[in-house]
Scaffold this motif. Structure first.
Motif, PDB file in Angstrom:
ATOM      1  N   GLY A 108     -24.447  56.318  68.169  1.00 41.53           N
ATOM      2  CA  GLY A 108     -24.096  57.216  67.082  1.00 41.53           C
ATOM      3  C   GLY A 108     -22.662  57.131  66.615  1.00 41.53           C
ATOM      4  N   GLU A 109     -21.841  56.344  67.288  1.00 43.79           N
ATOM      5  CA  GLU A 109     -20.431  56.273  66.920  1.00 43.79           C
ATOM      6  C   GLU A 109     -20.130  54.918  66.300  1.00 43.79           C
ATOM      7  N   ASP A 110     -19.379  54.901  65.209  1.00 40.59           N
ATOM      8  CA  ASP A 110     -19.055  53.623  64.571  1.00 40.59           C
ATOM      9  C   ASP A 110     -17.960  52.922  65.388  1.00 40.59           C
ATOM     10  N   ILE A 111     -18.273  51.806  65.971  1.00 38.51           N
ATOM     11  CA  ILE A 111     -17.272  51.076  66.764  1.00 38.51           C
ATOM     12  C   ILE A 111     -16.959  49.716  66.155  1.00 38.51           C
ATOM     13  N   SER A 112     -17.253  49.565  64.858  1.00 42.57           N
ATOM     14  CA  SER A 112     -17.072  48.252  64.227  1.00 42.57           C
ATOM     15  C   SER A 112     -15.693  47.655  64.482  1.00 42.57           C
ATOM     16  N   HIS A 113     -14.688  48.516  64.530  1.00 47.11           N
ATOM     17  CA  HIS A 113     -13.339  47.985  64.697  1.00 47.11           C
ATOM     18  C   HIS A 113     -12.658  48.508  65.949  1.00 47.11           C
TER      19      HIS A 113
ATOM     20  N   ARG B 293     -14.357  50.441  73.628  1.00 56.24           N
ATOM     21  CA  ARG B 293     -15.793  50.281  73.833  1.00 56.24           C
ATOM     22  C   ARG B 293     -16.133  50.430  75.310  1.00 56.24           C
ATOM     23  N   HIS B 294     -15.281  49.850  76.139  1.00 54.09           N
ATOM     24  CA  HIS B 294     -15.494  49.920  77.574  1.00 54.09           C
ATOM     25  C   HIS B 294     -15.528  51.373  78.030  1.00 54.09           C
ATOM     26  N   SER B 295     -14.569  52.166  77.544  1.00 55.18           N
ATOM     27  CA  SER B 295     -14.511  53.529  78.039  1.00 55.18           C
ATOM     28  C   SER B 295     -15.601  54.408  77.424  1.00 55.18           C
ATOM     29  N   LEU B 296     -16.228  53.925  76.349  1.00 52.83           N
ATOM     30  CA  LEU B 296     -17.377  54.674  75.823  1.00 52.83           C
ATOM     31  C   LEU B 296     -18.630  54.415  76.660  1.00 52.83           C
ATOM     32  N   GLY B 297     -18.581  53.469  77.563  1.00 52.25           N
ATOM     33  CA  GLY B 297     -19.730  53.231  78.425  1.00 52.25           C
ATOM     34  C   GLY B 297     -20.435  51.908  78.190  1.00 52.25           C
TER      35      GLY B 297
END
Lengths: 509, 421, 385
Positions: free
Chosen positions: A317-322, A328-332
C-alpha cells in the motif's frame, strides 16, 4: 579415440577434490558425469583438459600414457572443454574467438581473417551450428555463445568434448536443439563427457553414467536400467526427494505491485520494459526466464539497488518507487542476492559482522554512534544455531564457511526479523543438496507465515517446485503468467515462453 | 491478460546514468560558452594576427588575421554543443563534444590573448608537437600494459628513469648509446612492475606508486650525491632536428611534423606500429584476449603471465624512450623530478584516447597544445598569472577523466591479478 | 526435562560460538615478521646503493651510526623523530582510512598543503584572539580546508566515476601552483619580501613546545597530543562506529555494501573528506608547530611518505602510529646522516620506497626469506566442481 583415467587424486591444501578416480571415455559415446556442486566434477575435467595436473594417477589416451603440462597439451591431444562459464572474449567477433590461439597467419604476423572466416564457415556447415562469424560475442544470446564454444573446440579438431553443465543457461527448447547437436557429434565419432547435476538430462542423453560424490566415484551404470531416484541416492548418499512439501497457498492482500516499470541501463537501453507484476501475501511467485532477460534488473528495481526510469512500485500500500534500499529494508523487505560472494556478504568480515551487514544501524545493536559488538555477536550466534550455519565461532571470517553455510548465513540475516516480502534470487545456486532442502523449507515457512515470496531462479525445476504462480520474462518484459497451484503449470509451455514464443499473446492463467 | 503492447511511448520520462552525464557535460560546455563570452571577449575592432611562415621559409603564406568576433562564434559553438547535450542527452556524442569544446575553448583563448598583437602560430604548433611527445609515449606505454590488464601508474617513474639514464649514459658514451640505455632502463622498470604485479601479485596501483617513489628517490639521490660533484656525468649531447627534404617545406605542417628530432618521428612510428600490432597481428589479438578475459586465453594455451611480462616490459621500454626525450631530446642534462607529472598526464591521454594508440596520440597532441600555449603566452603579457596557465592541463585532465570514464571501456580485466587455478 | 536439556545444549553452542579465536601464527607473520624483514632488507639495499655510488665503506658505516644516533640516540634525537612523525602519522591515518574504504588517495600532499596554507592564513588573519580560541580554530580551519580539497576528488568519483588516483594526482599538481600564486599575493606575502613567503603565524596560534624547559632547541610540540587523540578517534571510527562499519564494508566489497543499503556516493565523499581533514590537520600541525609560515613546497613530500606509512601500518591506526614513528626516525636520522657522513638524504626516500615494496608484496618477502615462514599455505579455495 578412447581416454582412460586411472587412480586420479587431486588435493587443494587439505581438501581432497578427487580421490582415486577411475573413468573411461569412448569414442562415439556420451558419458554422463553426475554430481552435486563441489563433488569434484570440474576439477576432474580440468585435469583431463590439462588445466591442472593430478597429484596421483595417470591419464591414458588410446592406451598410451600422457602427461599434460598446460591446456595447450590437452588441446594438442584432441581434448576440448566447453566450460560452464563461457571462455569467450565478449568484445571479439565469433571468428576471432574461434581462432584465438591457433590463428591462421599471413604476412608480418598478421591474421588471415579471410581464411579464418572460411574455416569457421566450413565447420558451421558440417555440424549445422548456424553461427554468424562476424558477430560480436556480447551481442549474441547465450544459446548461440554456447555453440561458439563448441565451434572453438571443433576448430581445434578435438575428438573428446567435455561439456560442463551446458544446459544451465538454456530454455527447455534450446536444450532439445542442443541434444540434437550432441547426437550429431556422437555420430561423427566424437567422445563426449556430459557433466550435469540434472538427473533427467543424464537419463535422456547419456549412454553410460558415472556418479561423483565428495571426490569419489560412487556409482556407475547404464542409464536405461537406472531411475532418477537411484541416481539421486548415488549423488547425495541418502534417499532424497526433490519435491517440496507444501500446502495449497492462501493468498491475501497484494504485498508488492509493480506498475509499468521501465528501467534503463548505462547506455540508455531498456532492460525492463513496462513490467507489471504483483506478489500477494502468503504466496510464492516464481520468475522464470533465460539468464539475462531482465530477471536481475527486476530484482534490482524491487529492492532499490537501481533506479527505475518510469512506473510505480507499491509495497503493502505504500509507494516505494523512489525509496532507498534501506527504507525498503526497514519496511520489511528481505532480499537474498543472486550472487552471495559479490553482493551478499563481505568475505573478509567475520560471520558476526556479516550477520548485521544491512541492519547494523538498528537501535538494538547501537550504543550512540557506536555499534554494540557484544550484542551483535550474541545475535549472530543465535542466528547460526537457528539456521544451522556450521562454524566453530562467529568471529571467523565469512570466507571460512562452505558455500551452503554462507548461503544459510545470508538467508538467516534476511529472514530473522519481521518481514513482509522475501525476494530470493538464485537462492540455491552453488549450494549442496542438504542446504537446498533447508533453504526451500525456510522459504515455504515464510510464505506460510503470511509473507509474499518472490523467487528468481535459472533452474526451472526449482521455480516449478516452489511457486504457486509463475511469471516468465523475455527481453526485459513479462511475457506470460501461469497458475501453478498443485504444480499444474506445463513445463513445455513455460519453455516456449522463455524463448519468447508467447510474445504479445499472454498465456492463459 | 498480461499487459503487453509493443509500441514504445517516447514521452516517458526516462533517465539513465549516461543521460545524467550528458547533462552535466552540457552544463560544463554552457559554462565554457559563458566564460568565452564574458571573460575572453575581445574589444570590438581588434583582431589577432597569427604569423604562419617566417622570412626564411621556402613557401610564404600571408598572415592569418582573425577578427575579435571569432570569439563570439566560439561562444556560440560551445553554447550550441552544450544545449544539444543538455536537451537531447546525446549520450553518444558526449566525449566528442567535450573534445571539440576544449579545442574551441583553446582557440578562443588564443585569439583573446593575441588580440591586438601578432604571434607566430607555426612555432607554437611546433612546440606543441614537441611537448606532446613524452605524453604520447607515456600514453602508448599505458596502452601497451593496460591492454594486457596491468594498470600502469609507474609511467611517471619510467619516464623519469629514462630521462636519467639517457643523461648519464649519454654523457658517458654518446647520444645513441644513451638512447639505448634509456630504453633498456625503462624496460627494466617495466620488468620490475611485471614481476611485482604478476608474480608477487602486489596491488597494481601500489606497485606503480612505489616504483615512482623509488625512481624519484634514486634519481634525486644520485643527482645530488654524484652529479653535483661530477658535472661531466650530466652533460649529454642533444639530438638535433632532422629536416626531411621537400616535406619540411610545406608551410605550417612542414616545421610542425617534418623538421623535428628523432623522438617526434619515433613517437609517430611507434604509434603506427603499435596500432598494427594490437589490431592486426596474431600476438596482438592474444594480448587483447589476455586483457579482456585472461582465463579464456589460458584455456586456449596462451600463457597469461608471459604475455603480461612481455607487454609490460615493452611498455617500460616505450616509456624509457619517451623519458630520454627530456634529456637527450631537449636540454641535455637531468634535473630532479624533471618529468613533473607528464607520466600521469600520459595516463589521462590513454583514457581520453580510449586505450587506443592513435587515440592516445591525439589526446597527447591536445595536451601538448595546451602546454605550449602556456609557455608561449608568457611572452604575450596576458593578465592571467602563469600559475593558472600551468594549472590548465591538470584541470583539463580532471575534466577529461571525469567526463569520459564510464563512457569508454577499459579492458575488462584491467587491474585484476590473474591467479592460475 | 528434555526442554531444559535442549536449552542447555543451545547455551553451550552459544558459548562455543562466542569464544574468541586467538591470533594465529599467520597473523604474527603478517603483522610483525614481514614488516621487520622489510625494514632490514631495505636498509641493506640502501647500503648497496651507497656502495654503487662510490661511497666508501667507512662512510657507509658512519652513515648507519648517524642514522641510529640521529633517530633514537638522544633526547634531542627522539624529539626530532617524534616531531617528524606527527604529520606522517596524521596524514597516514587519513590515507589508511581511505584504503579501508577502498579509496586510493594519492592526494595527501595537496590536501596537506592546502590545509597548512589555510592554517597560515587563519593564523595571521585572526590575530588578536586568545590562544584557547585561536589555536583550535586555526587547526580546525586547516582540517576543514583539507577536507574540502579532498572532497573534490570524492565528489568527482561519486558523481562521474573519475578515478581518484588520477584526480588526486592532478589536485596535487594544482595545489602546488595555487600555493606559488598565493604566496605572491600582497595579502599573504610577508611585508618587505620579494620571494614567495607568507606572513608568520602569531604565538596565539602556535602549538606550544613541550620540551623547551630543558633545551629551547628541542622542537617537539603539542601536536604530539593531537596525533595521539587522532589515532584513538580513527580507531574508534573504523572499528566501533556505524560509519566506520560502512566505510570498511564499502572498501572490502562495494557491491555488497550497496546491496546492504549503504550509500556508496555518500560514503566515498565522507571517507575522502575525513582523509583530507586528517591530511589538512597534518599540514596545520606542521605550520603551527614547526614552520610558523608557508613557503613553496613546505609540504616536503610528507603526503607521499604518508602513503608508505599507511601501507606499512597495514591501514590500522596503531600500526600507522608505529610506522609513522619509524619513518620519523628515518627522516631525523637521515638529516643527521647527511650532516655527519655527507650522504644525501634522498637515500632515505629510496629506503622508504623499498620498505613499501616488501610490505605490499608479502609473497616477495617470503620468496627472499623462505626460512622465516612456515611453508606457504596453498589451496585456501577448495576444488570447485
Amino acid at each position: 579415440m578412447d581416454v582412460e583415467l586411472r587412480g586420479i587424486t587431486k588435493r587443494f591444501g587439505s581438501v581432497v577434490a578427487n580421490d582415486n578416480v577411475n573413468l573411461t571415455i569412448r569414442g562415439g559415446e556420451v558419458l554422463g558425469l553426475l554430481g552435486e556442486n563441489g563433488a569434484g566434477k570440474s576439477t576432474l575435467m580440468n585435469m583431463l583438459s590439462g588445466l591442472y595436473a593430478p597429484d596421483e594417477g595417470e591419464i591414458l589416451i588410446d592406451g598410451k600414457q600422457v602427461a599434460f603440462d598446460g591446456p595447450s597439451d590437452g588441446i594438442e591431444a584432441g581434448i576440448g572443454m566447453v566450460h560452464q562459464h563461457f571462455m569467450l572474449v565478449p568484445v571479439f567477433t565469433v571468428a576471432e574467438n574461434v581462432v584465438l590461439g591457433v590463428e591462421p597467419t599471413g604476412q608480418l604476423g598478421s591474421i588471415d581473417m579471410k581464411r579464418a572466416r572460411r574455416q569457421v564457415a566450413e565447420i558451421n556447415e558440417k555440424y549445422g551450428l548456424h553461427v554468424p562469424p562476424d558477430a560480436l560475442i556480447e551481442d549474441l544470446p547465450v544459446g548461440i555463445q554456447q555453440r561458439v564454444e563448441i565451434l572453438k573446440v571443433l576448430f581445434r579438431s578435438a575428438d573428446v568434448l567435455i561439456l560442463d553443465e551446458p544446459t544451465a543457461v538454456l530454455t527447455p527448447q534450446e536444450v532439445r536443439e542442443f541434444f540434437g547437436i550432441v547426437s550429431m557429434l556422437k555420430e561423427a565419432g566424437k567422445a563426449i563427457v556430459f557433466i550435469t547435476h540434472k538427473l533427467h538430462e543424464i537419463l535422456e542423453i547419456s549412454d553410460r553414467v558415472s556418479v561423483l560424490r565428495q571426490g569419489r566415484i560412487t556409482g556407475e551404470g547404464d542409464p536405461k536400467s537406472l531411475t532418477e531416484a537411484d541416481l539421486a541416492e548415488m549423488m547425495v548418499g541418502r534417499p532424497v526427494s526433490f519435491t517440496v512439501d507444501k500446502t495449497v497457498a492462501d493468498p491475501g492482500r497484494p504485498m508488492i505491485e509493480m506498475d509499468k516499470v521501465t528501467m534503463l541501463d548505462e547506455t540508455g537501453e531498456k532492460v525492463l520494459d513496462r513490467v507489471s507484476m504483483s506478489v500477494r501475501a502468503g504466496e510464492v511467485v516464481g520468475v522464470a526466464g533465460v539468464q539475462g532477460n531482465g530477471q536481475t534488473e527486476l530484482v534490482e528495481a524491487l529492492s532499490g539497488i537501481e533506479k527505475i526510469a518510469s512506473g510505480k512500485i507499491i509495497f503493502d500500500g505504500e509507494d516505494i518507487s523512489h525509496a532507498t534500499v534501506r527504507e525498503r529494508h526497514s519496511l520489511g523487505m528481505a532480499h537474498i542476492p543472486e550472487d552471495r560472494h559479490k553482493s551478499g556478504m563481505v568475505e573478509s568480515f567475520t560471520i558476526a559482522e556479516n550477520m548485521v551487514l544491512n541492519n547494523y544501524y538498528a537501535p538494538e545493536y547501537s550504543k550512540g554512534w557506536a555499534i554494540d559488538w557484544q550484542k551483535v555477536a550474541e545475535t549472530a550466534a543465535r542466528f547460526c544455531i537457528d539456521f544451522d550455519v556450521r562454524t566453530p565461532s562467529v568471529f571467523l571470517p565469512g570466507r571460512s564457511l562452505s558455500g551452503g553455510n554462507q548461503q544459510k548465513m545470508v538467508v538467516a540475516r534476511e529472514l530473522e526479523r519481521e518481514t513482509k516480502l522475501v525476494i530470493a534470487s538464485q537462492p540455491t545456486r552453488g549450494v549442496d543438496v542438504g542446504s537446498i532442502e533447508y533453504i526451500h523449507e525456510r522459504l515455504i515457512a515464510s510464505r506460510d507465515e503470511g509473507d509474499g515470496v518472490l523467487i528468481v531462479s535459472s533452474e526451472l525445476d526449482e521455480i516449478m517446485g516452489l511457486s504457486d504462480r509463475i511469471y516468465v520474462m523475455y527481453d526485459g518484459r513479462i511475457v506470460a503468467e501461469f497458475d501453478n497451484t498443485g504444480g499444474k503449470a506445463d513445463r513445455n509451455t513455460i519453455g516456449l515462453a522463455m524463448a519468447g514464443a508467447h510474445e504479445g499473446e499472454g498465456a492463459a492463467a | 491478460m498480461t499487459d503487453v503492447t509493443t509500441t514504445p511511448t517516447q514521452a516517458e520520462k526516462l533517465d539513465s546514468a549516461a543521460n545524467r552525464k550528458a547533462r552535466v557535460m552540457g552544463g560544463i560546455l554552457i559554462a565554457l560558452a559563458l566564460l568565452v563570452l564574458f571573460a575572453l571577449d575581445v574589444v570590438p575592432g581588434q583582431s589577432a594576427t597569427f604569423r604562419l611562415t617566417t622570412a626564411r621559409d621556402a613557401i610564404q603564406l600571408p598572415n592569418l588575421v582573425v577578427p575579435g568576433a571569432f570569439n563570439m562564434v566560439c561562444a556560440a559553438i560551445l553554447a550550441f554543443l552544450g544545449v544539444r547535450q543538455f536537451l537531447e542527452g546525446g549520450a553518444r556524442w558526449t566525449s566528442l563534444s567535450l573534445g571539440f569544446g576544449l579545442l574551441v575553448l583553446v582557440l578562443a583563448f588564443l585569439v583573446w590573448a593575441t588580440a591586438g598583437t601578432a604571434f607566430n602560430l607555426t612555432s607554437m604548433l611546433k612546440a606543441a608537437v614537441l611537448a606532446s611527445v613524452p605524453i604520447a609515449l607515456g600514453g602508448l606505454a599505458g596502452v601497451m600494459s593496460e591492454r594486457v590488464a596491468v594498470v600502469n601508474i609507474a609511467i611517471e617513474g619510467m619516464l623519469l628513469a629514462g630521462a636519467f639514464a639517457g643523461a648519464l649514459i649519454g654523457s658517458l658514451l654518446g647520444g645513441w648509446i644513451g638512447l639505448v640505455g634509456a630504453i633498456l632502463v625503462g624496460g627494466c622498470f617495466g620488468l620490475l612492475l611485471a614481476t611485482l604485479v604478476v608474480t608477487f601479485r602486489m596491488d597494481q596501483i601500489i606497485a606503480g606508486v612505489v616504483i615512482n617513489l623509488f625512481v624519484l628517490g634514486v634519481t634525486s639521490y644520485v643527482s645530488s650525491q654524484v652529479f653535483s660533484e661530477y658535472r661531466h656525468l650530466n652533460n649529454a649531447k642533444v639530438f638535433r632536428a632532422w629536416e626531411i627534404p621537400i616535406l619540411s617545406d610545406i608551410p605550417v605542417l612542414g616545421p610542425m611534423l617534418f623538421n623535428q628530432n628523432l623522438f617526434v618521428y619515433g613517437a609517430f612510428i611507434l604509434v603506427g606500429v603499435a596500432t598494427y600490432y594490437l589490431f592486426h597481428t596474431k600476438n596482438g589479438l592474444r594480448a587483447r584476449a589476455v586483457g579482456e578475459h585472461p582465463r579464456a586465453a589460458d584455456t586456449l594455451g596462451i600463457d597469461v603471465y608471459i604475455t603480461r611480462y612481455v607487454h609490460v616490459t615493452v611498455a617500460g621500454m616505450v616509456a624509457g624512450f619517451g623519458g630520454a626525450f627530456f634529456t637527450l631530446g631537449n636540454v641535455g642534462r637531468f634535473e630532479e623530478n624533471m618529468t613533473n607529472g607528464r607520466g600521469y598526464i600520459g595516463l589521462a591521454a590513454m583514457i581520453f584516447g580510449r586505450w587506443h594508440p592513435v587515440g592516445a596520440l591525439s589526446a597527447a597532441l591536445i595536451f601538448g597544445f595546451a602546454d605550449s600555449i602556456q609557455q608561449k603566452l608568457a611572452l604575450l603579457n596576458t593578465p592571467i598569472p602563469s600559475e593558472f596557465l600551468a594549472m590548465a592541463p591538470y584541470i583539463a585532465t580532471i575534466i577529461v577523466v571525469a567526463g569520459l570514464v564510464g563512457r569508454s571501456r577499459p579492458p575488462a580485466a584491467d587491474g585484476k591479478p590473474y591467479v592460475k587455478e | 526435562m528434555t526442554e531444559r536439556d535442549d536449552l542447555k545444549g543451545v547455551n553451550e553452542r552459544m558459548r562455543a560460538l562466542l569464544a574468541r579465536t586467538t591470533h594465529g601464527r599467520d597473523d604474527f607473520e603478517d603483522l610483525v615478521i614481514v614488516p621487520l624483514f622489510a625494514v632490514v632488507v631495505a636498509l641493506i639495499c640502501g647500503a648497496l646503493i651507497m656502495l654503487a655510488t662510490a661511497v666508501d665503506l667507512p662512510t657507509i658505516g658512519r652513515s648507519f651510526v648517524a642514522l641510529a644516533v640521529g633517530s633514537v640516540g638522544s633526547l634531542s634525537a627522539w624529539s626530532e623523530t617524534l616531531t617528524s612523525a606527527i604529520p606522517l602519522v596524521l596524514a597516514g591515518l587519513g590515507l589508511g582510512l581511505g584504503f579501508r574504504a577502498g579509496l586510493f588517495n594519492i592526494g595527501a600532499e595537496g590536501q596537506l598543503l592546502m590545509g597548512g596554507l589555510a592554517a597560515v592564513m587563519a593564523g595571521f588573519a585572526l590575530e588578536g584572539l586568545p590562544m584557547v580560541i585561536h589555536l583550535p580554530l586555526t587547526l580546525l580551519i586547516g582540517a576543514s580546508v583539507g577536507a574540502a580539497y579532498a572532497a573534490i576528488a570524492g565528489i568527482l568519483k561519486a558523481t562521474t566515476g573519475a578515478h581518484e588516483v588520477i584526480s588526486t594526482i592532478m589536485l596535487n599538481l594544482i595545489s602546488f601552483e595555487l600555493l606559488n600564486w598565493l604566496l605572491r599575493q600582497p595579502w599573504v606575502q610577508r611585508e618587505g619580501r620579494s620571494d614567495p613567503i607568507s606572513k608568520s603565524v602569531p604565538d596565539t596560534a602556535a602549538l606550544p613546545k613541550l620540551l623547551d624547559f630543558i633545551d629551547p632547541n628541542l622542537r617537539l610540540h603539542a601536536g604530539l597530543f593531537v596525533m595521539l587523540v587522532a589515532v584513538f578517534i580513527v580507531w574508534w571510527l573504523l572499528f566501533r562506529s556505524k560509519l566506520g562499519f560502512a566505510f570498511r564494508a564499502s572498501g572490502e566489497n562495494p557491491s555488497a555494501a550497496n546491496y546492504a543499503g549503504m550509500r556508496a556516493p555518500l560514503i566515498i565523499v565522507l571517507a575522502m573528506a575525513t582523509a583530507g581533514a586528517l591530511a589538512g590537520l597534518a599540514g596545520a600541525n606542521q605550520i603551527t608547530g614547526v614552520l610558523g609560515r608557508a613557503s613553496p613546497g613546505f609540504s616536503a613530500g610528507i603526503g607521499f611518505d604518508a602513503i608508505a606509512v599507511a601501507l606499512l601500518g597495514r591501514s590500522h591506526p596503531v600500526g600507522i602510529l608505529f610506522a609513522g614513528i619509524l619513518f620519523g626516525g628515518l627522516e631525523a636520522g637521515g638529516r643527521q646522516m647527511q650532516v655527519d657522513a655527507g650522504v644525501s638524504i634522498d637515500l632515505i626516500s629510496i629506503i622508504q620506497a623499498l620498505i613499501i615494496v616488501f610490505i605490499a608484496a608479502p609473497l616477495l618477502v617470503r620468496a627472499i626469506f623462505p626460512w622465516g615462514f612456515r611453508r606457504p599455505r596453498n589451496g585456501k579455495k577448495g576444488g570447485a566442481a
